[in-house]
Design an enzyme around this catalytic site. Structure first.
Site, PDB file in Angstrom:
ATOM      1  N   ARG A 136       0.879  -1.174   0.000  1.00 28.23           N
ATOM      2  CA  ARG A 136       0.000   0.000   0.000  1.00 28.23           C
ATOM      3  C   ARG A 136       0.915   1.222   0.000  1.00 28.23           C
ATOM      4  O   ARG A 136       2.035   1.163   0.523  1.00 28.23           O
ATOM      5  CB  ARG A 136      -0.890   0.016   1.245  1.00 28.23           C
ATOM      6  CG  ARG A 136      -1.796  -1.201   1.383  1.00 28.23           C
ATOM      7  CD  ARG A 136      -2.570  -1.154   2.700  1.00 28.23           C
ATOM      8  NE  ARG A 136      -3.459  -2.302   2.847  1.00 28.23           N
ATOM      9  CZ  ARG A 136      -3.151  -3.421   3.507  1.00 28.23           C
ATOM     10  NH1 ARG A 136      -1.963  -3.525   4.108  1.00 28.23           N
ATOM     11  NH2 ARG A 136      -4.005  -4.418   3.585  1.00 28.23           N
TER      12      ARG A 136
ATOM     13  N   LYS B 246      -1.988  -1.980   8.022  1.00 24.77           N
ATOM     14  CA  LYS B 246      -3.429  -1.918   8.253  1.00 24.77           C
ATOM     15  C   LYS B 246      -3.835  -2.966   9.290  1.00 24.77           C
ATOM     16  O   LYS B 246      -3.421  -4.117   9.203  1.00 24.77           O
ATOM     17  CB  LYS B 246      -4.167  -2.174   6.939  1.00 24.77           C
ATOM     18  CG  LYS B 246      -5.646  -1.831   6.981  1.00 24.77           C
ATOM     19  CD  LYS B 246      -6.248  -1.959   5.599  1.00 24.77           C
ATOM     20  CE  LYS B 246      -7.723  -1.586   5.614  1.00 24.77           C
ATOM     21  NZ  LYS B 246      -8.322  -1.696   4.266  1.00 24.77           N
TER      22      LYS B 246
ATOM     23  N   HIS C 258      -2.534   1.953  -6.082  1.00 25.42           N
ATOM     24  CA  HIS C 258      -3.011   0.641  -5.627  1.00 25.42           C
ATOM     25  C   HIS C 258      -3.073  -0.362  -6.775  1.00 25.42           C
ATOM     26  O   HIS C 258      -3.044  -1.574  -6.546  1.00 25.42           O
ATOM     27  CB  HIS C 258      -4.385   0.782  -4.972  1.00 25.42           C
ATOM     28  CG  HIS C 258      -4.577  -0.106  -3.788  1.00 25.42           C
ATOM     29  ND1 HIS C 258      -3.863   0.029  -2.613  1.00 25.42           N
ATOM     30  CD2 HIS C 258      -5.389  -1.184  -3.602  1.00 25.42           C
ATOM     31  CE1 HIS C 258      -4.246  -0.893  -1.763  1.00 25.42           C
ATOM     32  NE2 HIS C 258      -5.166  -1.662  -2.337  1.00 25.42           N
TER      33      HIS C 258
ATOM     34  N   ARG D 125      -0.139  -2.642  -6.708  1.00 26.97           N
ATOM     35  CA  ARG D 125      -0.307  -3.725  -5.717  1.00 26.97           C
ATOM     36  C   ARG D 125      -1.211  -4.825  -6.289  1.00 26.97           C
ATOM     37  O   ARG D 125      -0.913  -6.006  -6.156  1.00 26.97           O
ATOM     38  CB  ARG D 125      -0.892  -3.126  -4.434  1.00 26.97           C
ATOM     39  CG  ARG D 125      -1.242  -4.124  -3.336  1.00 26.97           C
ATOM     40  CD  ARG D 125      -1.636  -3.319  -2.103  1.00 26.97           C
ATOM     41  NE  ARG D 125      -2.507  -4.023  -1.188  1.00 26.97           N
ATOM     42  CZ  ARG D 125      -2.103  -4.759  -0.138  1.00 26.97           C
ATOM     43  NH1 ARG D 125      -0.808  -4.901   0.071  1.00 26.97           N
ATOM     44  NH2 ARG D 125      -2.962  -5.337   0.654  1.00 26.97           N
TER      45      ARG D 125
ATOM     46  N   HIS E 251      -3.645  -9.516   4.012  1.00 24.19           N
ATOM     47  CA  HIS E 251      -5.102  -9.613   4.088  1.00 24.19           C
ATOM     48  C   HIS E 251      -5.535 -10.433   5.295  1.00 24.19           C
ATOM     49  O   HIS E 251      -4.930 -11.467   5.592  1.00 24.19           O
ATOM     50  CB  HIS E 251      -5.669 -10.276   2.822  1.00 24.19           C
ATOM     51  CG  HIS E 251      -5.620  -9.404   1.616  1.00 24.19           C
ATOM     52  ND1 HIS E 251      -5.695  -9.889   0.327  1.00 24.19           N
ATOM     53  CD2 HIS E 251      -5.510  -8.054   1.486  1.00 24.19           C
ATOM     54  CE1 HIS E 251      -5.633  -8.898  -0.530  1.00 24.19           C
ATOM     55  NE2 HIS E 251      -5.518  -7.773   0.149  1.00 24.19           N
TER      56      HIS E 251
ATOM     57  N   TYR F  77      -8.498 -11.842  -6.854  1.00 22.10           N
ATOM     58  CA  TYR F  77      -7.501 -11.896  -7.929  1.00 22.10           C
ATOM     59  C   TYR F  77      -7.699 -13.102  -8.844  1.00 22.10           C
ATOM     60  O   TYR F  77      -7.163 -13.120  -9.949  1.00 22.10           O
ATOM     61  CB  TYR F  77      -6.087 -11.866  -7.342  1.00 22.10           C
ATOM     62  CG  TYR F  77      -5.832 -10.584  -6.590  1.00 22.10           C
ATOM     63  CD1 TYR F  77      -5.809  -9.364  -7.254  1.00 22.10           C
ATOM     64  CD2 TYR F  77      -5.670 -10.579  -5.203  1.00 22.10           C
ATOM     65  CE1 TYR F  77      -5.620  -8.171  -6.569  1.00 22.10           C
ATOM     66  CE2 TYR F  77      -5.482  -9.394  -4.510  1.00 22.10           C
ATOM     67  CZ  TYR F  77      -5.456  -8.198  -5.199  1.00 22.10           C
ATOM     68  OH  TYR F  77      -5.281  -7.022  -4.513  1.00 22.10           O
TER      69      TYR F  77
END
Length: 361
Positions: free
Chosen positions: A217, A242, A306, A309, A332, A341
């Site tokens: 990020r 995050k 982003h 990424r 994640h 994805y």
């Protein structure tokens, strides 16, 4: 970053929006793209009709060009907040900080609560009922065509404020909209190469290569320090990402060569990427670098930082990397987030035989 103020005016006996900004040729050319925009010799400004459709067009055009909009036509934004409410808002912010929420979350919740309190003053209503919150939701978010993610942030912020006030939140039954299920934009390997080939500044190229090669990020890339690069284990240590989680991601041998050249030239002291004052490099500057490169490379996709990424994760998947490892590298919480994805990976789709291929044209 460039900024335009939307100022309400009356011109030719009709409500109009004046577009106020210091003279800037680039801004002027963007403004001229608006449908039915006109120049007023009387007011010495560009102006458009003050209608919801026009404001939607303004928001879409200016945000896509990274222009800050100071909307002075919005009564909610510019309504006066009494001094006691301002003090209460500051106390609420301190309460959020004490909850150890991230600075971004604290600022977002404080901002949306600020708007909500202004709306309460505008309506002279302080009962904080579901009906009042729904009215705010419609007037401030839905009618202005703001995103579903922003709408959810507003609901989260109001819920936190009500919790701070000691009001039972769950009994209010504030409903959330369903999130949009949009697929991420992904660049091909050839397009990534095109982007890097048109960036000639070493610092800029190294930053973009870092984001792509490590799947970071932008906030993670900018907070990186020299000590976070572990060249012996070929890993990058991401601290306090995050969800306040630490993780490791890949340090590419090819990227490491570029990084060492960059380090010798710039010799950063604290953050890996610093501005001229030695402070953390800004996200807006990074976005501008990528936007310029995308235009030079002639890529006609809506690309953000982003996207690099997203592209990293998709290319890993197409190379046969297990989803569980991709989940760890990206940080994640849930494998469901990483599963998106699989919908943009070319591997499976390219193996499907299209029935039109059997036809003779």
């Amino acid at each position: 970053m460039k900024k335009i103020a939307l100022v309400p005016i009356t011109h030719q006996n009709a409500k109009q929006i004046a577009l106020k900004f210091p003279f800037d040729q680039e801004l002027k050319s963007i403004v001229k793209k608006l449908t039915h925009v006109r120049w007023s010799q009387t007011h010495r400004t560009f102006y458009v009709a003050n209608t919801p459709d026009v404001k939607k067009e303004i928001t879409k055009l200016f945000t896509s060009n990274s222009i800050i909009i100071d909307d002075q036509t919005d009564k909610i934004l510019h309504n006066h907040l009494p001094e006691d409410k301002k003090i209460e808002l500051q106390r609420f912010k301190k309460w959020l900080i004490q909850k150890r929420l991230s600075s971004n979350t604290v600022n977002t919740y404080t901002e949306v609560t600020h708007y909500f309190l202004k709306y309460c003053e505008l309506k002279n209503n302080h009962d904080y009922s579901p009906r009042l919150i729904e009215a705010f939701n419609f007037d401030f978010i839905v009618s202005k065509n703001k995103s579903i993610s922003y709408q959810n942030q507003c609901i989260n912020g109001i819920k936190k404020y009500l919790s701070y006030k000691g009001i039972e939140v769950e009994s209010l039954q504030i409903s959330r909209p369903q999130k949009e299920k949009k697929l991420p934009t992904v660049l091909s390997l050839e397009e990534i190469q095109q982007v890097f080939s048109v960036i000639h500044n070493m610092k800029h190229k190294t930053l973009m290569a870092l984001i792509y090669s490590a799947g970071l990020r932008i906030s993670e890339a900018l907070r990186l320090k020299v000590k976070n690069i572990d060249s012996k284990r070929m890993l990058i240590h991401i601290e306090g990402a995050k969800g306040k989680k630490d993780r490791y991601t890949l340090l590419s041998p090819v990227f490491l060569v570029l990084l060492r050249k960059y380090y010798k030239v710039y010799q950063p002291k604290n953050y890996l990427f610093e501005n001229k004052e030695g402070k953390m490099y800004s996200a807006s500057s990074a976005q501008k670098i990528l936007k310029t490169a995308i235009n030079k490379a002639g890529i006609n996709k809506r690309v953000t930082l982003h996207t690099l990424r997203h592209s990293f994760a998709t290319h890993l998947l197409e190379n046969g990397t297990d989803l569980r490892y991709i989940q760890e590298l990206l940080g994640h919480n849930s494998p469901k987030t990483t599963m998106i994805y699989t919908h943009v990976s070319n591997n499976k789709l390219s193996n499907i035989k299209n029935p039109i291929d059997e036809m003779d044209f």
